[in-house]
Design a protein around this motif. Structure first.
Motif, PDB file in Angstrom:
ATOM      1  N   VAL A 128      -6.900   1.918   2.009  1.00 53.04           N
ATOM      2  CA  VAL A 128      -6.064   0.784   2.425  1.00 53.04           C
ATOM      3  C   VAL A 128      -5.801   0.913   3.917  1.00 53.04           C
ATOM      4  CG1 VAL A 128      -3.903  -0.464   2.076  1.00 53.04           C
ATOM      5  CG2 VAL A 128      -4.944   0.778   0.156  1.00 53.04           C
ATOM      6  N   CYS A 129      -6.078  -0.141   4.664  1.00 46.66           N
ATOM      7  CA  CYS A 129      -5.784  -0.199   6.093  1.00 46.66           C
ATOM      8  C   CYS A 129      -4.496  -1.003   6.267  1.00 46.66           C
ATOM      9  CB  CYS A 129      -6.934  -0.868   6.836  1.00 46.66           C
ATOM     10  SG  CYS A 129      -6.766  -0.894   8.618  1.00 46.66           S
ATOM     11  N   VAL A 130      -3.470  -0.361   6.832  1.00 51.34           N
ATOM     12  CA  VAL A 130      -2.163  -0.988   7.015  1.00 51.34           C
ATOM     13  C   VAL A 130      -2.028  -1.424   8.475  1.00 51.34           C
ATOM     14  CG1 VAL A 130       0.324  -0.731   6.708  1.00 51.34           C
ATOM     15  CG2 VAL A 130      -1.249   0.580   5.256  1.00 51.34           C
ATOM     16  N   ILE A 131      -1.774  -2.716   8.686  1.00 46.69           N
ATOM     17  CA  ILE A 131      -1.787  -3.304  10.024  1.00 46.69           C
ATOM     18  C   ILE A 131      -0.458  -3.994  10.279  1.00 46.69           C
ATOM     19  CG2 ILE A 131      -3.025  -4.871  11.575  1.00 46.69           C
ATOM     20  CD1 ILE A 131      -5.378  -4.636   9.476  1.00 46.69           C
ATOM     21  N   SER A 132       0.108  -3.800  11.461  1.00 48.24           N
ATOM     22  CA  SER A 132       1.369  -4.433  11.806  1.00 48.24           C
ATOM     23  C   SER A 132       1.209  -5.950  11.864  1.00 48.24           C
ATOM     24  CB  SER A 132       1.875  -3.922  13.159  1.00 48.24           C
ATOM     25  OG  SER A 132       2.977  -4.705  13.604  1.00 48.24           O
ATOM     26  N   ALA A 133       2.091  -6.666  11.194  1.00 49.50           N
ATOM     27  CA  ALA A 133       2.088  -8.124  11.243  1.00 49.50           C
ATOM     28  C   ALA A 133       2.794  -8.649  12.491  1.00 49.50           C
ATOM     29  CB  ALA A 133       2.759  -8.691   9.990  1.00 49.50           C
ATOM     30  N   ARG A 134       3.309  -7.741  13.312  1.00 47.88           N
ATOM     31  CA  ARG A 134       3.999  -8.139  14.543  1.00 47.88           C
ATOM     32  C   ARG A 134       3.156  -7.903  15.794  1.00 47.88           C
ATOM     33  NH1 ARG A 134       8.131  -5.522  11.387  1.00 47.88           N
ATOM     34  NH2 ARG A 134       9.581  -7.090  10.596  1.00 47.88           N
ATOM     35  N   THR A 135       2.308  -6.855  15.759  1.00 44.43           N
ATOM     36  CA  THR A 135       1.498  -6.533  16.931  1.00 44.43           C
ATOM     37  C   THR A 135       0.002  -6.586  16.659  1.00 44.43           C
ATOM     38  OG1 THR A 135       1.383  -4.151  16.484  1.00 44.43           O
ATOM     39  CG2 THR A 135       3.333  -4.975  17.686  1.00 44.43           C
ATOM     40  N   GLY A 136      -0.410  -6.572  15.400  1.00 47.56           N
ATOM     41  CA  GLY A 136      -1.820  -6.530  15.065  1.00 47.56           C
ATOM     42  C   GLY A 136      -2.447  -5.162  15.181  1.00 47.56           C
ATOM     43  N   ARG A 137      -1.658  -4.156  15.506  1.00 44.85           N
ATOM     44  CA  ARG A 137      -2.179  -2.803  15.629  1.00 44.85           C
ATOM     45  C   ARG A 137      -2.255  -2.131  14.262  1.00 44.85           C
ATOM     46  NH1 ARG A 137      -2.300  -0.370  20.549  1.00 44.85           N
ATOM     47  NH2 ARG A 137      -1.926   1.678  19.612  1.00 44.85           N
ATOM     48  N   VAL A 138      -3.307  -1.357  14.061  1.00 44.39           N
ATOM     49  CA  VAL A 138      -3.444  -0.596  12.823  1.00 44.39           C
ATOM     50  C   VAL A 138      -2.410   0.517  12.820  1.00 44.39           C
ATOM     51  CG1 VAL A 138      -4.958   0.825  11.413  1.00 44.39           C
ATOM     52  CG2 VAL A 138      -5.897  -1.126  12.666  1.00 44.39           C
ATOM     53  N   ARG A 139      -1.551   0.528  11.824  1.00 38.25           N
ATOM     54  CA  ARG A 139      -0.512   1.559  11.728  1.00 38.25           C
ATOM     55  C   ARG A 139      -1.042   2.830  11.083  1.00 38.25           C
ATOM     56  NH1 ARG A 139       4.613   0.073   8.806  1.00 38.25           N
ATOM     57  NH2 ARG A 139       5.303   1.958   9.892  1.00 38.25           N
ATOM     58  N   ALA A 140      -1.865   2.663  10.051  1.00 37.14           N
ATOM     59  CA  ALA A 140      -2.384   3.838   9.356  1.00 37.14           C
ATOM     60  C   ALA A 140      -3.492   3.422   8.411  1.00 37.14           C
ATOM     61  CB  ALA A 140      -1.273   4.531   8.568  1.00 37.14           C
ATOM     62  N   VAL A 141      -4.313   4.377   8.064  1.00 39.85           N
ATOM     63  CA  VAL A 141      -5.290   4.226   6.991  1.00 39.85           C
ATOM     64  C   VAL A 141      -4.871   5.153   5.860  1.00 39.85           C
ATOM     65  CG1 VAL A 141      -7.679   4.596   6.284  1.00 39.85           C
ATOM     66  CG2 VAL A 141      -7.186   3.569   8.505  1.00 39.85           C
ATOM     67  N   LEU A 142      -4.683   4.585   4.696  1.00 40.85           N
ATOM     68  CA  LEU A 142      -4.351   5.376   3.517  1.00 40.85           C
ATOM     69  C   LEU A 142      -5.663   5.687   2.800  1.00 40.85           C
ATOM     70  CD1 LEU A 142      -1.195   3.461   2.219  1.00 40.85           C
ATOM     71  CD2 LEU A 142      -1.370   5.224   3.994  1.00 40.85           C
ATOM     72  N   ASP A 143      -6.207   6.849   3.121  1.00 46.34           N
ATOM     73  CA  ASP A 143      -7.475   7.286   2.534  1.00 46.34           C
ATOM     74  C   ASP A 143      -7.164   8.010   1.231  1.00 46.34           C
ATOM     75  OD1 ASP A 143     -10.096   7.948   2.100  1.00 46.34           O
ATOM     76  OD2 ASP A 143     -10.145   9.571   3.576  1.00 46.34           O
ATOM     77  N   ASP A 144      -6.708   7.230   0.268  1.00 48.07           N
ATOM     78  CA  ASP A 144      -6.145   7.788  -0.964  1.00 48.07           C
ATOM     79  C   ASP A 144      -7.131   7.815  -2.120  1.00 48.07           C
ATOM     80  OD1 ASP A 144      -6.337   5.100  -1.474  1.00 48.07           O
ATOM     81  OD2 ASP A 144      -4.298   4.871  -2.243  1.00 48.07           O
ATOM     82  N   GLY A 145      -8.395   7.488  -1.851  1.00 46.41           N
ATOM     83  CA  GLY A 145      -9.386   7.516  -2.929  1.00 46.41           C
ATOM     84  C   GLY A 145      -9.151   6.484  -4.007  1.00 46.41           C
ATOM     85  N   GLY A 146      -8.435   5.405  -3.667  1.00 43.29           N
ATOM     86  CA  GLY A 146      -8.151   4.363  -4.651  1.00 43.29           C
ATOM     87  C   GLY A 146      -6.907   4.615  -5.470  1.00 43.29           C
ATOM     88  N   LEU A 147      -6.098   5.615  -5.079  1.00 47.62           N
ATOM     89  CA  LEU A 147      -4.918   5.977  -5.871  1.00 47.62           C
ATOM     90  C   LEU A 147      -3.931   4.823  -5.989  1.00 47.62           C
ATOM     91  CD1 LEU A 147      -3.221   8.231  -7.277  1.00 47.62           C
ATOM     92  CD2 LEU A 147      -2.241   8.709  -5.027  1.00 47.62           C
ATOM     93  N   LEU A 148      -3.580   4.202  -4.854  1.00 44.66           N
ATOM     94  CA  LEU A 148      -2.587   3.126  -4.912  1.00 44.66           C
ATOM     95  C   LEU A 148      -3.110   1.922  -5.685  1.00 44.66           C
ATOM     96  CD1 LEU A 148      -0.845   3.106  -1.412  1.00 44.66           C
ATOM     97  CD2 LEU A 148      -0.006   4.013  -3.588  1.00 44.66           C
ATOM     98  N   THR A 149      -4.400   1.641  -5.558  1.00 46.73           N
ATOM     99  CA  THR A 149      -4.970   0.553  -6.358  1.00 46.73           C
ATOM    100  C   THR A 149      -4.828   0.853  -7.844  1.00 46.73           C
ATOM    101  OG1 THR A 149      -6.545  -0.139  -4.671  1.00 46.73           O
ATOM    102  CG2 THR A 149      -7.109  -0.660  -6.940  1.00 46.73           C
ATOM    103  N   ALA A 150      -5.141   2.086  -8.231  1.00 45.34           N
ATOM    104  CA  ALA A 150      -5.032   2.461  -9.648  1.00 45.34           C
ATOM    105  C   ALA A 150      -3.595   2.362 -10.122  1.00 45.34           C
ATOM    106  CB  ALA A 150      -5.563   3.873  -9.847  1.00 45.34           C
ATOM    107  N   TRP A 151      -2.649   2.829  -9.296  1.00 47.63           N
ATOM    108  CA  TRP A 151      -1.252   2.822  -9.716  1.00 47.63           C
ATOM    109  C   TRP A 151      -0.657   1.427  -9.715  1.00 47.63           C
ATOM    110  CZ3 TRP A 151       1.363   7.731  -7.177  1.00 47.63           C
ATOM    111  CH2 TRP A 151       0.855   8.879  -7.799  1.00 47.63           C
ATOM    112  N   ARG A 152      -1.003   0.592  -8.733  1.00 47.32           N
ATOM    113  CA  ARG A 152      -0.440  -0.757  -8.768  1.00 47.32           C
ATOM    114  C   ARG A 152      -1.038  -1.575  -9.907  1.00 47.32           C
ATOM    115  NH1 ARG A 152      -4.714  -4.120  -8.452  1.00 47.32           N
ATOM    116  NH2 ARG A 152      -5.347  -4.890  -6.390  1.00 47.32           N
ATOM    117  N   THR A 153      -2.310  -1.291 -10.262  1.00 40.96           N
ATOM    118  CA  THR A 153      -2.908  -1.954 -11.426  1.00 40.96           C
ATOM    119  C   THR A 153      -2.200  -1.519 -12.700  1.00 40.96           C
ATOM    120  OG1 THR A 153      -5.048  -2.037 -10.304  1.00 40.96           O
ATOM    121  CG2 THR A 153      -5.057  -2.322 -12.690  1.00 40.96           C
ATOM    122  N   ALA A 154      -1.933  -0.223 -12.805  1.00 42.85           N
ATOM    123  CA  ALA A 154      -1.215   0.293 -13.976  1.00 42.85           C
ATOM    124  C   ALA A 154       0.188  -0.284 -14.037  1.00 42.85           C
ATOM    125  CB  ALA A 154      -1.158   1.812 -13.921  1.00 42.85           C
ATOM    126  N   ALA A 155       0.859  -0.365 -12.886  1.00 49.87           N
ATOM    127  CA  ALA A 155       2.225  -0.891 -12.859  1.00 49.87           C
ATOM    128  C   ALA A 155       2.247  -2.357 -13.251  1.00 49.87           C
ATOM    129  CB  ALA A 155       2.830  -0.697 -11.464  1.00 49.87           C
TER     130      ALA A 155
END
Length: 319
Positions: A89-116
């Motif tokens: 997941v690439c997280v980008i500021s909606a105020r500046t357009g700068r990339v804040r961070a890359v969550l190189d989580d191997g799909g973890l958050l996708t799996a958990w939000r799908t489960a949730a």
């Protein structure tokens, strides 16, 4: 300043089940009320490798960030000892357009939000006294759907149906280790449970509509690309209530869309899933209900922002 790249361990430190459930619920409610920006997803298929990829972007309006997420499913990977799913997941500021961070989580958050999302909708739409759970599929998401639903309500027995008996038995052993009572089941047995969740990459329906009993709730989470199809149109035709996480997405590549194109239901027969999470559902005891969940980019954005915010509190350089 170098770009923060945060791995799965960093995400796990702050992504508690409560954070994931709350962020998912709030984002689905916001989406139901039109307070999100979600462009159509991009899909890629790799038939030679039995793989697929989808790219989703989204934002909850007035939120600090938007996200662009890559999620892949390569379904031969487990035979080689590799996870079937991956992504970042690439997280980008909606105020500046700068990339804040890359969550190189191997799909973890996708799996958990799908489960949730699956757990939240199944819990909200099933009968209050529903206890048996039928699971179609034997992968990671099958386990997560049972595990996360058990956080919200008691589950008596989990009936697992898979194409490979050994994998069904292995999943039952995993669920038993988590404190759930689970056993392999035929497709008819699993479809006759009080609650049914389908978690497969199937391209044809995995259950029969006439095997689903009156009073059952069914959640389909696997039809996230146009060529996939888990639930038969005849089941949606029986449903007193159909919930979709995104109306247009589900028309385009959800089980709801397959039912509409088959003439089983009309294109306006669905209710936004977020509305059912916002207001308690009053359902007749004998009603069949269905949730079609294809994954909403705004949920990814809300969850990634929540995780990044908590990480920044602990590790300022992640902000």
């Amino acid at each position: 300043m170098s770009l923060p790249v945060l791995d799965g361990d960093a995400v796990r430190r702050v992504a508690t089940p409560r954070l994931v459930l709350d962020a998912t619920r709030d984002a689905l409610i916001a989406h139901a009320h039109g307070r999100t920006t979600v462009p159509p997803p991009l899909h890629l298929e790799f038939p030679e490798a039995d793989g697929d990829c989808h790219v989703k972007a989204g934002r909850v309006d007035a939120g600090p960030d938007f996200t662009v997420k890559i999620a892949t499913g390569f379904y031969r990977n487990p035979a080689a000892g590799l996870p079937a799913n991956h992504g970042l997941v690439c997280v980008i500021s909606a105020r500046t357009g700068r990339v804040r961070a890359v969550l190189d989580d191997g799909g973890l958050l996708t799996a958990w939000r799908t489960a949730a999302a699956g757990a939240l909708l199944t819990h909200a739409m099933a009968r209050p006294d529903a206890t048996t759970l039928g699971i179609f599929g034997t992968g990671e998401q099958a386990r997560l759907q049972a595990e996360w639903l058990a956080r919200l309500r008691p589950i008596g027995t989990v009936l697992v149906h898979g194409r490979t008996p050994d994998r069904a038995r292995a999943l039952c052993a995993e669920l038993t280790a988590l404190g759930l009572r689970a056993r392999p089941a035929t497709d008819r047995e699993a479809a006759a449970a009080d609650m049914v969740v389908t978690t497969t990459p199937a391209t044809t329906p995995v259950l029969r509509a006439d095997h689903v009993r009156p009073g059952t709730h069914v959640t389909g989470i696997g039809t996230d690309m146009p060529h996939k199809n888990e639930l038969p149109p005849a089941l949606l035709a029986r449903a007193a209530l159909i919930a979709t996480d995104d109306h247009q997405q589900c028309l385009d590549h959800g089980d709801f869309g397959h039912a509409v194109r088959a003439g089983a239901v009309t294109a306006d027969a669905d209710t936004p899933a977020g509305l059912l999470l916002e207001t308690p559902l009053h359902r007749p005891a004998e009603a069949v209900t269905v949730a079609d969940l294809t994954g909403v980019g705004a949920v990814d954005a809300a969850l990634a922002s929540a995780v990044l915010g908590h990480l920044a509190e602990r590790e300022p350089e992640a902000g």
